[in-house]
Design a protein around this motif. Structure first.
Motif, PDB file in Angstrom:
ATOM      1  N   ALA A  30      -0.530 -10.974  15.016  1.00 28.20           N
ATOM      2  CA  ALA A  30      -0.983  -9.793  15.741  1.00 28.20           C
ATOM      3  C   ALA A  30      -1.723  -8.855  14.791  1.00 28.20           C
ATOM      4  O   ALA A  30      -1.652  -9.007  13.570  1.00 28.20           O
ATOM      5  N   SER A  31      -2.421  -7.904  15.343  1.00 32.55           N
ATOM      6  CA  SER A  31      -3.080  -6.880  14.541  1.00 32.55           C
ATOM      7  C   SER A  31      -2.033  -6.164  13.689  1.00 32.55           C
ATOM      8  O   SER A  31      -0.969  -5.814  14.191  1.00 32.55           O
ATOM      9  N   GLY A  32      -2.330  -6.006  12.394  1.00 33.15           N
ATOM     10  CA  GLY A  32      -1.397  -5.343  11.500  1.00 33.15           C
ATOM     11  C   GLY A  32      -0.381  -6.261  10.839  1.00 33.15           C
ATOM     12  O   GLY A  32       0.450  -5.813  10.051  1.00 33.15           O
ATOM     13  N   SER A  33      -0.451  -7.568  11.130  1.00 38.05           N
ATOM     14  CA  SER A  33       0.543  -8.499  10.571  1.00 38.05           C
ATOM     15  C   SER A  33       0.233  -8.890   9.123  1.00 38.05           C
ATOM     16  O   SER A  33       1.063  -9.512   8.465  1.00 38.05           O
ATOM     17  N   GLY A  34      -0.966  -8.548   8.643  1.00 36.09           N
ATOM     18  CA  GLY A  34      -1.288  -8.805   7.239  1.00 36.09           C
ATOM     19  C   GLY A  34      -2.334  -9.881   6.998  1.00 36.09           C
ATOM     20  O   GLY A  34      -2.595 -10.247   5.854  1.00 36.09           O
ATOM     21  N   LYS A  35      -2.971 -10.366   8.069  1.00 35.18           N
ATOM     22  CA  LYS A  35      -3.938 -11.457   7.942  1.00 35.18           C
ATOM     23  C   LYS A  35      -5.111 -11.089   7.024  1.00 35.18           C
ATOM     24  O   LYS A  35      -5.450 -11.843   6.123  1.00 35.18           O
ATOM     25  N   THR A  36      -5.713  -9.938   7.289  1.00 28.60           N
ATOM     26  CA  THR A  36      -6.881  -9.517   6.508  1.00 28.60           C
ATOM     27  C   THR A  36      -6.506  -9.315   5.052  1.00 28.60           C
ATOM     28  O   THR A  36      -7.234  -9.738   4.142  1.00 28.60           O
ATOM     29  N   THR A  37      -5.365  -8.673   4.828  1.00 31.23           N
ATOM     30  CA  THR A  37      -4.930  -8.418   3.459  1.00 31.23           C
ATOM     31  C   THR A  37      -4.702  -9.729   2.718  1.00 31.23           C
ATOM     32  O   THR A  37      -5.156  -9.895   1.573  1.00 31.23           O
ATOM     33  N   ALA A  41       2.078  -4.917   3.324  1.00 32.44           N
ATOM     34  CA  ALA A  41       1.084  -5.643   4.131  1.00 32.44           C
ATOM     35  C   ALA A  41       1.267  -7.146   3.972  1.00 32.44           C
ATOM     36  O   ALA A  41       1.158  -7.897   4.941  1.00 32.44           O
ATOM     37  N   THR A  48       3.652   0.535   2.704  1.00 34.46           N
ATOM     38  CA  THR A  48       3.410  -0.534   3.677  1.00 34.46           C
ATOM     39  C   THR A  48       3.394  -1.866   2.952  1.00 34.46           C
ATOM     40  O   THR A  48       2.591  -2.059   2.038  1.00 34.46           O
ATOM     41  N   ASN A  62       0.905   5.162   0.770  1.00 31.65           N
ATOM     42  CA  ASN A  62       0.173   6.218   1.463  1.00 31.65           C
ATOM     43  C   ASN A  62       1.086   7.421   1.649  1.00 31.65           C
ATOM     44  O   ASN A  62       2.071   7.311   2.372  1.00 31.65           O
ATOM     45  N   TYR A 110       0.846  -1.185   0.000  1.00 31.01           N
ATOM     46  CA  TYR A 110       0.000   0.000   0.000  1.00 31.01           C
ATOM     47  C   TYR A 110       0.884   1.238   0.000  1.00 31.01           C
ATOM     48  O   TYR A 110       1.825   1.320   0.787  1.00 31.01           O
TER      49      TYR A 110
HETATM   50  P1  ADP Z   1      -4.288  -7.705  10.177  1.00 34.01           P
HETATM   51  O1  ADP Z   1      -5.490  -8.245   9.497  1.00 34.01           O
HETATM   52  O2  ADP Z   1      -3.311  -8.791  10.555  1.00 34.01           O
HETATM   53  O3  ADP Z   1      -4.609  -6.811  11.317  1.00 34.01           O
HETATM   54  P2  ADP Z   1      -4.004  -6.046   7.858  1.00 34.01           P
HETATM   55  O4  ADP Z   1      -3.933  -6.931   6.669  1.00 34.01           O
HETATM   56  O5  ADP Z   1      -5.309  -5.402   8.140  1.00 34.01           O
HETATM   57  O6  ADP Z   1      -3.468  -6.841   9.119  1.00 34.01           O
HETATM   58  O7  ADP Z   1      -2.910  -4.907   7.720  1.00 34.01           O
HETATM   59  C1  ADP Z   1      -1.551  -5.146   7.402  1.00 34.01           C
HETATM   60  C2  ADP Z   1      -0.834  -3.823   7.253  1.00 34.01           C
HETATM   61  O8  ADP Z   1      -1.287  -3.174   6.069  1.00 34.01           O
HETATM   62  C3  ADP Z   1      -1.066  -2.868   8.392  1.00 34.01           C
HETATM   63  O9  ADP Z   1       0.116  -2.125   8.581  1.00 34.01           O
HETATM   64  C4  ADP Z   1      -2.201  -1.984   7.869  1.00 34.01           C
HETATM   65  O10 ADP Z   1      -2.195  -0.719   8.479  1.00 34.01           O
HETATM   66  C5  ADP Z   1      -1.873  -1.909   6.402  1.00 34.01           C
HETATM   67  N1  ADP Z   1      -3.070  -1.743   5.550  1.00 34.01           N
HETATM   68  C6  ADP Z   1      -4.106  -2.609   5.442  1.00 34.01           C
HETATM   69  N2  ADP Z   1      -5.026  -2.161   4.583  1.00 34.01           N
HETATM   70  C7  ADP Z   1      -4.552  -0.975   4.124  1.00 34.01           C
HETATM   71  C8  ADP Z   1      -5.044  -0.015   3.202  1.00 34.01           C
HETATM   72  N3  ADP Z   1      -6.198  -0.173   2.561  1.00 34.01           N
HETATM   73  N4  ADP Z   1      -4.277   1.082   2.988  1.00 34.01           N
HETATM   74  C9  ADP Z   1      -3.101   1.257   3.605  1.00 34.01           C
HETATM   75  N5  ADP Z   1      -2.581   0.405   4.487  1.00 34.01           N
HETATM   76  C10 ADP Z   1      -3.295  -0.710   4.754  1.00 34.01           C
END
Ligand code: ADP
Ligand code: ADP
Length: 234
Positions: free
Chosen positions: A41-48, A22, A20, A15, A13
């Motif tokens: 952990a939160s922010g580790s990239g799971k959702t992405t 991700a 970042t 910004n 990403y």
């Molecule tokens: P998790 O699900 O493990 O909490 P995320 O996949 O949400 O992790 O996020 C991984 C990293 O990518 C984090 O640093 C988050 O802030 C960043 N990130 C996620 N989505 C976006 C986005 N749409 N734009 C910019 N940064 C993003």
């Protein structure tokens, strides 16, 4: 048989000039019938990572191959069809349609695929009995507890016989008793229905039900744990 192959996946990403990473160069495979957890952990990239695999988000680089089909190159129209046919989804907040009963929520997934109406009710009755939700599916979502809604969502995810079920924090909104019932349902789908499941969670108890757990940190897989095996791979 390999159901999911993730090859050198990257999602960056940008910004305001900062980058970042991700998902930073991730590769792994999931075989038919596996139940795999992704923890971190939160922010580790799971959702992405999960959003890329579920074809909702587009990777920056790398490939995702699901049931032999490379989804990273697919157009949006083909992807919508691909998701309906090949993937089952379980979300943290259930995502049932509030204007439909549980039964009709499940039926809709099959009807969209063109299943014959006469077969739809038969399939739902059989599955509801196996999941112990026969009475529950006749209710509307707002008449169900969170745990009941999530078990209906499980039925909806498996009814189309998808190649892969993707679950995003499925116990995240449940109390511990409902979470345990849901985890039993997922185990049933995996063991009896041979469902292949990939589940993201930050909850260790939830992850402990998986056959294998991938640990994410800063967008990379830094550890892998196989149940019943205490050797760790770096
Ligand atoms: P998790 O699900 O493990 O909490 P995320 O996949 O949400 O992790 O996020 C991984 C990293 O990518 C984090 O640093 C988050 O802030 C960043 N990130 C996620 N989505 C976006 C986005 N749409 N734009 C910019 N940064 C993003
Ligand atoms: P989770 O609860 O799984 O950790 P997050 O709260 O990190 O999920 O992210 C929720 C949504 O917000 C995701 O779709 C993610 O892509 C987006 N997101 C996360 N971090 C950022 C960010 N820094 N900038 C923009 N969007 C973000």
């Amino acid at each position: 048989r390999t159901v999911l192959r993730v090859e050198n996946l990257e999602k960056f990403y940008k910004n305001k000039g900062s980058l970042t990473k991700a998902v930073n160069h991730i590769s792994f495979e999931v075989q038919q019938g596996e139940y795999v957890g992704i923890m971190g952990a939160s922010g580790s990239g799971k959702t992405t990572l999960l959003n890329c695999i579920s074809t909702i988000d587009h990777a920056t680089a790398g490939h995702i191959i699901i049931n032999g089909k490379n989804v990273t190159g697919m157009k949006e129209r083909s992807l919508a069809k691909f998701r309906r046919e090949e993937l089952g989804f379980i979300f943290q907040d259930f995502n049932l349609l509030d204007t439909l009963t549980g039964r009709d929520n499940i039926a809709l997934a099959l009807a969209i695929l063109g299943e014959k109406p006469a077969l739809i009710d038969k399939k739902i009755d059989a599955l509801a009995a196996e999941l112990g939700i026969k009475e529950i599916i006749e209710k509307y979502p707002y008449e169900m507890s969170g745990g009941q809604q999530q078990r209906v969502a499980c039925a909806r995810a498996i009814i189309t016989d998808p190649s892969l079920i993707l679950a995003d924090e499925p116990t995240g909104a449940l109390d511990s008793r409902s979470a345990e019932m849901l985890l039993n349902s997922l185990e049933m789908l995996n063991e009896k229905k041979k469902a292949t499941i990939l589940m993201v969670t930050h909850d260790a108890f939830t992850a402990s039900h998986c056959g294998r757990i991938l640990f994410l940190k800063d967008g990379k897989i830094f550890n892998e744990l196989i149940r019943g095996d205490d050797t760790r791979k770096e």
